[in-house]
Write an enzyme that holds these catalytic residues in place. Structure first.
Site, PDB file in Angstrom:
ATOM      1  N   GLU A 126       0.690  -1.289   0.271  1.00 55.93           N
ATOM      2  CA  GLU A 126       0.088   0.074  -0.269  1.00 55.93           C
ATOM      3  C   GLU A 126       0.947   1.315  -0.037  1.00 55.93           C
ATOM      4  OE1 GLU A 126      -3.009   2.257   2.809  1.00 55.93           O
ATOM      5  OE2 GLU A 126      -3.437   0.456   3.280  1.00 55.93           O
ATOM      6  N   SER A 222      -0.118  -9.769   6.357  1.00 53.04           N
ATOM      7  CA  SER A 222      -1.315  -9.018   6.458  1.00 53.04           C
ATOM      8  C   SER A 222      -0.909  -8.275   8.009  1.00 53.04           C
ATOM      9  CB  SER A 222      -2.755  -9.705   6.760  1.00 53.04           C
ATOM     10  OG  SER A 222      -3.420  -8.819   7.421  1.00 53.04           O
TER      11      SER A 222
END
Length: 309
Positions: A126, A222
């Site tokens: 991201e 994650s």
């Protein structure tokens, strides 16, 4: 063994949108469709989509001309977008709308002449995508200690943005350090961190007050799943990050009768069921849900997909 399930847990709206994008594309266009990077950070989700005909690639050069190509929920850079356009790829952009919101904030600050500081993990997809969306130099900081090393003057126009999947408390601490050092800095409130991340962090804090040990179901890749495990550990409870029921170890529960379970935002509920089945092989279960915030957020699928009739 008593099991208390956190609420909310598991899939968020952005992950639902991303997974549905791949599944709908396979139905609409047939196999294969190409996905740049893991659509979300969960190996079970990726493997399931791969068996349905999705092909995951790390570089657009691996994608044939004119092929259906999906960008992951984490977002990509302008360079990647331009390369896809130049090669005539049929792009479906599954970037989470909340990540796109960060891109927009960053671009707006840069156009207005602010030096942008991005609070985030430098190697996270991201963050890499966000850096490539802002037409100016962006400085990435992850900790309060790194804030102290910044060489900007106090009067320089500065603005900050944040990665969506960070620990809310840690991010708030970094932002507060920025504001102390640069009182004129501007930026969004930490409430702009993904609502689902905040809700799951709040839920695991509450869960930790009622249990002897916490299981967080999710991938070690994650960021939000790792943060949930860390929050439970900071609350003083033994906490384990596991992908599925195969990782459960009976010795974790010696002299511990109440087990808390939560799941990261990219973890499907079927993995929670898998862990519960593994625990049933250790002892009979009494299962209850911890009351928590209900989520009713839904994101529209990307342009290019036909709405289901």
């Amino acid at each position: 063994m008593k099991i208390i399930l956190a609420q909310p847990r598991g899939f968020c709206a952005g992950v639902v949108r991303a997974v549905n994008t791949v599944e709908r594309a396979l139905q609409q266009f047939g196999t294969p469709v190409y996905v740049l990077h893991e659509i979300v950070h969960n190996q079970h989700v990726v493997d399931d989509l791969r068996t349905k005909g999705a092909r995951f690639v790390e570089n657009l050069k691996e994608v044939p001309p004119n092929a259906v190509t999906i960008f992951s929920a984490h977002g990509v850079s302008k360079e990647v977008e331009n390369e896809a356009r130049d090669r005539g790829l049929q792009v479906l952009d599954a970037t989470c709308p909340l990540v796109t919101k960060v891109h927009n904030h960053g671009r707006q600050y840069a156009v207005r002449g602010y030096q942008v500081i991005l609070v985030g993990e430098p190697d996270h997809p991201e963050v890499i995508g966000t850096l490539g969306q802002i037409p100016a130099r962006v400085v990435v900081v992850q900790t309060k200690a790194q804030v102290a090393t910044l060489g900007f003057t106090r009067n320089m126009p500065l603005a900050y943005i944040t990665q969506t999947t960070l620990c809310v408390d840690d991010t708030r601490a970094v932002v507060e350090a920025l504001k102390r050092r640069y009182p004129r800095i501007i930026g969004p409130d930490t409430r702009d961190i993904c609502y689902a991340v905040q809700n799951r962090q709040t839920a695991v804090r509450e869960l930790s007050q009622h249990v002897d040990v916490v299981l967080v179901i999710g991938s070690p890749q994650s960021a939000n799943s790792v943060t949930l495990r860390d929050i439970a550990a900071q609350a003083g409870k033994p906490s384990y990050l596991i992908a599925d029921g195969s990782a459960v170890r009976s010795e974790w529960f010696d002299d511990k009768s109440t087990i808390g379970i939560t799941a990261g935002a990219s973890t499907p509920e079927v993995m929670v069921d898998d862990v519960l089945n593994a625990l049933k092989r250790i002892a009979p279960l009494e299962i209850e849900n911890l009351p928590g915030r209900e989520e009713h957020v839904h994101f529209r699928l990307p342009d290019g997909l036909i709405a289901r009739q």
